[in-house]
Design a protein around this motif. Structure first.
Motif, mmCIF file in Angstrom:
data_model
loop_
_atom_site.group_PDB
_atom_site.id
_atom_site.type_symbol
_atom_site.label_atom_id
_atom_site.label_comp_id
_atom_site.label_asym_id
_atom_site.label_seq_id
_atom_site.Cartn_x
_atom_site.Cartn_y
_atom_site.Cartn_z
ATOM 1 N N VAL A 78 0.819 -1.216 0.000
ATOM 2 C CA VAL A 78 0.000 0.000 0.000
ATOM 3 C C VAL A 78 0.851 1.262 0.000
ATOM 4 O O VAL A 78 0.686 2.145 -0.856
ATOM 5 C CB VAL A 78 -0.974 -0.002 1.194
ATOM 6 C CG1 VAL A 78 -1.758 1.305 1.233
ATOM 7 C CG2 VAL A 78 -1.932 -1.190 1.099
ATOM 8 N N LEU A 79 1.767 1.400 0.952
ATOM 9 C CA LEU A 79 2.555 2.632 1.052
ATOM 10 C C LEU A 79 3.526 2.818 -0.110
ATOM 11 O O LEU A 79 3.633 3.936 -0.637
ATOM 12 C CB LEU A 79 3.296 2.660 2.396
ATOM 13 C CG LEU A 79 2.393 2.858 3.625
ATOM 14 C CD1 LEU A 79 3.208 2.786 4.910
ATOM 15 C CD2 LEU A 79 1.649 4.190 3.536
ATOM 16 N N ALA B 290 21.771 16.414 7.141
ATOM 17 C CA ALA B 290 20.904 16.534 8.308
ATOM 18 C C ALA B 290 20.428 15.210 8.858
ATOM 19 O O ALA B 290 19.917 15.153 9.951
ATOM 20 C CB ALA B 290 19.672 17.391 7.957
ATOM 21 N N GLY B 291 20.574 14.114 8.139
ATOM 22 C CA GLY B 291 20.020 12.870 8.666
ATOM 23 C C GLY B 291 20.369 11.702 7.788
ATOM 24 O O GLY B 291 21.369 11.715 7.068
ATOM 25 N N PRO B 292 19.574 10.653 7.870
ATOM 26 C CA PRO B 292 19.836 9.441 7.115
ATOM 27 C C PRO B 292 19.699 9.674 5.629
ATOM 28 O O PRO B 292 19.127 10.649 5.179
ATOM 29 C CB PRO B 292 18.760 8.474 7.634
ATOM 30 C CG PRO B 292 17.656 9.366 8.129
ATOM 31 C CD PRO B 292 18.330 10.572 8.648
ATOM 32 N N ASN C 112 13.298 6.884 3.718
ATOM 33 C CA ASN C 112 12.026 6.422 3.174
ATOM 34 C C ASN C 112 11.599 5.107 3.806
ATOM 35 O O ASN C 112 10.425 4.902 4.112
ATOM 36 C CB ASN C 112 12.138 6.260 1.653
ATOM 37 C CG ASN C 112 12.114 7.595 0.929
ATOM 38 O OD1 ASN C 112 11.603 8.585 1.447
ATOM 39 N ND2 ASN C 112 12.697 7.631 -0.258
ATOM 40 N N GLU C 113 12.553 4.202 3.982
ATOM 41 C CA GLU C 113 12.227 2.910 4.586
ATOM 42 C C GLU C 113 11.771 3.076 6.029
ATOM 43 O O GLU C 113 10.776 2.471 6.462
ATOM 44 C CB GLU C 113 13.441 1.981 4.519
ATOM 45 C CG GLU C 113 13.160 0.591 5.075
ATOM 46 C CD GLU C 113 14.368 -0.323 4.982
ATOM 47 O OE1 GLU C 113 14.281 -1.457 5.491
ATOM 48 O OE2 GLU C 113 15.394 0.110 4.417
ATOM 49 N N ARG D 264 7.421 3.497 10.102
ATOM 50 C CA ARG D 264 6.780 4.277 11.170
ATOM 51 C C ARG D 264 5.347 4.634 10.807
ATOM 52 O O ARG D 264 4.445 4.551 11.636
ATOM 53 C CB ARG D 264 7.585 5.560 11.417
ATOM 54 C CG ARG D 264 8.996 5.336 11.900
ATOM 55 C CD ARG D 264 9.043 4.913 13.356
ATOM 56 N NE ARG D 264 10.418 4.807 13.840
ATOM 57 C CZ ARG D 264 10.754 4.501 15.086
ATOM 58 N NH1 ARG D 264 9.808 4.265 15.964
ATOM 59 N NH2 ARG D 264 12.019 4.406 15.439
ATOM 60 N N LEU D 265 5.137 5.032 9.554
ATOM 61 C CA LEU D 265 3.788 5.376 9.124
ATOM 62 C C LEU D 265 2.882 4.152 9.162
ATOM 63 O O LEU D 265 1.727 4.233 9.578
ATOM 64 C CB LEU D 265 3.821 5.969 7.714
ATOM 65 C CG LEU D 265 2.469 6.395 7.115
ATOM 66 C CD1 LEU D 265 1.752 7.383 8.029
ATOM 67 C CD2 LEU D 265 2.662 6.987 5.727
#
Length: 461
Positions: free
Chosen positions: A131-132, A154-156, A162-163, A168-169
């Motif tokens: 779905v996502l 700033a981050g990964p 995205n993974e 988390r979503l």
């Protein structure tokens, strides 16, 4: 995904923690139900659970007054679950709950709670794997280079982010189901809806994976368990038939619905349903057909519920002194079968309309179930689970502002609260408010139709 949403999702706990919390919550409620039922006149346990338990006891303890009536009954020493008045389900449910008799009276509650958890696992797998990712692909990518460049500092990385955000979503969406008070109270009180929900999700899971034979099997099993899931077969036929070369007009429509692939799916699901029904009939005979299926076709329930038909049923409910109606159109109007016309027209029609692509199956099943429940001749709160089951899978495809979502939620809850406030006067205060309760039921129908129209408008194909 926007960086703001990404940072918000960082506060969502891991799926394993949500799963553990959901399991512990259900375990605590089942233990509490034992104490509550022993100390309170108003029981936590649903009356249906007592019906299930009694039916399981009757199966285990046959007697001259309690025996199976099917052609093969003489070869098996079992009683009939239909000896228990108001048991109107498949014998498989009573068989599943036989450990209530020899293991523990709350075994069925643990089973139903476990089905809740398994449904959550299926939802999570569907969201993460199908779905996502498909929802993300349908969203236009803008300024990808700038976002990725910013994330380098700033981050990964983009793929890792995205993974992680997908997981988390997915966890957040599944928690909307697992931690929904309506869901966990219904299963821990002893309602069997979670078993059917698991079967329906399994049907959807294999359909979205393109494994149509397995999907057909679970569709037949779901329909055996409770009749209404057969409506999903219409959308499935449209999707399966649409995989070939398309043609225009009625001829093209006919080829899409009737071809080798759709016939195979229909035969497999139909044979599963017939085989299970034949096995149950062979042992339990006519009572199985009457109580599990035929009763629901001619059912008249004069008790108050959300259905727009309840007041008409209440006014025309037959009694011992009732005189049969002589006028044909009046007999047709009062027939319990008449309510199926608008309900089936909408449920099957929306399946044909929206069941064209595999990606749209969740949406099609949600709309089909929603109209089926709203226009059913009997509608209670537990029926809402039939369509809210699909919401975690549908939300990623909805383009809707937070404000509008809150308004729709308020209308959905508010129309129920409006009805329940009047139902309280009838049920607990004994006031004659049948007409005003029916009017509020109509408001509930109109409000729910408005909410459904908004969801359909917000769906992004």
């Amino acid at each position: 995904m926007p960086s703001r949403s990404y940072h918000v999702l960082q506060h969502v706990p891991s799926f394993s923690r949500v799963l553990s919390a959901s399991s512990l919550l259900r375990l605590a409620l089942i233990i509490y139900s034992e104490w509550h039922d022993a100390h309170s006149v108003v029981k936590y346990t649903d009356v249906d659970y007592r019906v299930f338990s009694d039916a399981a006891r009757f199966i285990l303890h046959p007697s001259p007054e309690n025996r199976a009536e099917g052609p093969l009954a003489k070869y098996v020493s079992v009683g009939s679950p239909y000896t228990r008045a108001t048991y109107r389900y498949t014998p498989l449910l009573a068989i599943l709950l036989t450990p209530n008799e020899w293991l523990h009276p709350s075994f069925g509650k643990f089973l139903f709670a476990a089905c809740d958890i398994l449904a959550g696992l299926l939802m999570y797998e569907l969201l993460v794997s199908i779905v996502l990712p498909r929802a993300h692909r349908s969203v236009p990518r803008r300024d990808t280079g700038k976002r990725d460049a910013g994330r380098d500092h700033a981050g990964p990385s983009s793929d890792e982010a995205n993974e992680q955000s997908t997981q988390r979503l997915a966890t957040f969406l599944v928690s909307l189901h697992l931690l929904n008070p309506l869901v966990f109270t219904i299963s821990t009180r002893g309602s069997s809806e979670s078993v059917l929900s698991l079967f329906v999700l399994a049907t959807l899971y294999y359909a979205l994976k393109g494994r149509w034979d397995a999907s057909a099997f679970f569709l037949g099993l779901s329909t055996h368990w409770k009749i209404y899931p057969f409506i999903y077969g219409v959308a499935c036929l449209g999707v399966i038939g649409g995989q070939g070369a398309a043609a225009n007009g009625w001829k093209g429509f006919g080829r899409r619905i009737v071809n080798a692939r759709t016939v195979r799916f229909g035969l497999l699901s139909g044979l599963t349903f017939v085989a299970l029904g034949a096995a149950m009939y062979a042992i339990w005979g006519q009572p199985f057909l009457q109580e599990s299926y035929l009763y629901h076709l001619t059912r008249l329930d004069h008790r108050h519920n959300f259905s727009p038909y309840f007041y008409l049923v209440y006014l025309t409910y037959p009694s011992e002194t009732s005189i049969p109606e002589a006028v044909l159109w009046k007999r047709l109007l009062r027939s319990p079968l008449t309510s199926f016309i608008p309900q089936m027209s909408l449920a099957l029609g929306t399946g044909l309309l929206f069941g064209r692509r595999r990606d749209d199956l969740v949406f099609a099943w949600f709309v089909q179930t929603y109209v089926f429940v709203v226009f059913n001749k009997v509608c209670t709160s537990q029926y809402f689970l039939w369509y809210t089951l699909f919401l975690p899978l549908l939300v990623p495809r909805l383009s809707m502002s937070t404000r509008r979502a809150i308004v729709y939620g308020a209308v959905w809850i508010g129309t129920q609260a409006l009805w329940l406030s009047e139902a309280y006067k009838l049920e607990f205060l004994g006031q004659n408010v049948f007409f005003s309760l029916w009017v509020r039921g109509l408001i509930y129908v109109v409000g729910n139709c408005w909410v459904l129209a908004g969801i359909m408008d917000a769906y992004s194909q």
